[in-house]
Motif scaffolding. Sequence first.
Motif, short mmCIF file in Angstrom:
data_model
loop_
_atom_site.label_atom_id
_atom_site.label_comp_id
_atom_site.label_asym_id
_atom_site.label_seq_id
_atom_site.Cartn_x
_atom_site.Cartn_y
_atom_site.Cartn_z
N ALA A 22 0.67 -1.00 -0.31
CA ALA A 22 0.00 0.23 0.05
C ALA A 22 1.13 1.48 -0.48
O ALA A 22 0.88 1.97 -0.57
N THR A 23 1.86 1.36 0.83
CA THR A 23 3.15 2.06 0.99
C THR A 23 3.62 2.37 0.12
O THR A 23 3.81 3.71 -0.71
N PRO A 73 1.92 13.05 -2.18
CA PRO A 73 2.97 14.46 -1.16
C PRO A 73 3.38 13.67 -0.29
O PRO A 73 4.42 14.13 0.12
N MET A 74 2.63 13.48 0.53
CA MET A 74 2.42 12.08 1.81
C MET A 74 2.21 11.25 2.50
O MET A 74 1.01 11.29 2.01
N VAL A 75 3.20 10.22 2.59
CA VAL A 75 2.33 9.08 3.05
C VAL A 75 2.50 8.83 4.81
O VAL A 75 4.41 8.88 4.84
N VAL A 76 1.88 8.63 6.03
CA VAL A 76 1.94 8.50 6.67
C VAL A 76 1.76 7.03 7.07
O VAL A 76 0.30 6.43 5.96
N CYS A 77 2.30 6.23 7.88
CA CYS A 77 2.66 5.06 8.24
C CYS A 77 2.25 4.50 9.60
O CYS A 77 3.50 5.03 10.21
N LYS A 78 1.31 3.92 10.22
CA LYS A 78 1.46 3.27 11.09
C LYS A 78 1.80 2.06 10.95
O LYS A 78 1.77 0.85 10.42
N ALA A 79 3.23 1.64 12.02
CA ALA A 79 4.21 0.48 12.44
C ALA A 79 3.20 -0.10 13.37
O ALA A 79 3.31 0.46 15.05
N GLN A 80 4.33 -1.49 12.84
CA GLN A 80 3.55 -2.39 14.74
C GLN A 80 4.41 -1.93 15.61
O GLN A 80 4.35 -2.28 16.71
N GLU A 138 9.31 -1.78 16.03
CA GLU A 138 10.51 -0.65 15.32
C GLU A 138 11.08 -1.41 14.19
O GLU A 138 11.46 0.20 13.08
N SER A 139 10.57 -2.71 14.01
CA SER A 139 11.40 -3.12 12.78
C SER A 139 10.67 -2.66 11.54
O SER A 139 11.01 -2.68 10.04
N HIS A 140 9.74 -3.08 11.93
CA HIS A 140 8.53 -2.65 10.95
C HIS A 140 8.46 -1.47 10.40
O HIS A 140 8.55 -0.68 9.17
N GLY A 141 8.35 -0.44 11.64
CA GLY A 141 8.99 0.91 10.73
C GLY A 141 9.89 1.68 10.08
O GLY A 141 10.04 2.18 8.58
N LYS A 142 10.99 0.61 9.98
CA LYS A 142 12.39 0.90 9.52
C LYS A 142 12.03 0.31 8.45
O LYS A 142 12.17 0.89 7.45
N VAL A 143 11.44 -0.68 8.13
CA VAL A 143 11.32 -1.23 6.10
C VAL A 143 10.59 -0.08 5.57
O VAL A 143 10.26 0.16 4.81
N LEU A 144 9.47 0.38 6.03
CA LEU A 144 8.56 1.57 5.46
C LEU A 144 9.47 2.78 5.61
O LEU A 144 9.00 3.45 4.22
N GLU A 145 9.79 3.09 6.50
CA GLU A 145 10.81 4.40 6.08
C GLU A 145 12.31 4.03 4.82
O GLU A 145 11.95 4.79 3.97
N LYS A 146 12.37 2.58 5.00
CA LYS A 146 13.38 2.31 3.89
C LYS A 146 12.73 2.53 2.11
O LYS A 146 13.58 2.70 1.02
N ILE A 147 11.40 1.99 2.41
CA ILE A 147 10.54 2.57 0.56
C ILE A 147 10.13 2.96 0.11
O ILE A 147 9.16 3.42 -0.40
N GLY A 148 10.38 4.71 1.37
CA GLY A 148 9.52 6.15 0.80
C GLY A 148 8.87 6.47 1.80
O GLY A 148 8.25 7.68 1.76
N ALA A 149 8.08 6.19 3.24
CA ALA A 149 7.22 6.02 3.98
C ALA A 149 8.15 7.74 4.71
O ALA A 149 8.66 7.91 5.19
#
Length: 215
Positions: free
Chosen positions: A83-84, A93-100, A102-113
């Motif tokens: 989805a991200t 322009p802005m994509v904000v993601c909920k992460a379960q 810290e590890s999940h969050g790092k993956v989302l940041e890597k793909i551009g969240a």
Amino acid sequence: MKTYVVAGLGRFGRSMARRLCELGNEVLAVDKNPDSVQQIANYVTQAVVADAQDGDVLRALGVRNYDCAIVAIGTDLSASILATLNFKELGVPMVVCKAQDESHGKVLEKIGADRVVVPEREYANKLAQGLSSANVLEYIELSQDYGISEFEAPLPWVGKTLRQLNVRAKAGVNIIAIRREEGIQVSPGADYTIRLKDVIVALGDYKALSAVQKR
């Protein structure tokens, strides 16, 4: 008014979608579960049964025209990632993601969240700040509808007195204090002149507080 698309209508997604709409924004709520969509339908601008993992579906919904996408799919890592990626590829322009976590969050940041939120961590940090600081919190909830907000004085206010601004009558909020480098002024008088970088502490309902901060 800003436009938001919220993908994933669990407890976090429903709360975000409903609150954003209550604050006067346009909100499109999306989930592949019809029951979840039905629960939020009366509280948002539009609610649609759709899978945010399907880029073609999102394109057809016109999500590229929205200001911000919130990916609230916290438990299914692959669905959250897809989805991200879809929102980023469509040019939101802005994509904000909920992460379960810290590890999940790092993956989302890597793909551009653009921003990753771990709700439990965010709440803990805000609570700790409030307990350890003598300053007014950025936002303090007083009830379901009212709160106290702290924000930098809008540029159109600079150089004007509180009497001239008359925000209580015009905007429906009460200024209860103003912070400057020299200190804090509690219950400032009508002749108080707003300066650049003054921090306003105001009381009001969510819509009114949101509106004055956008001026």
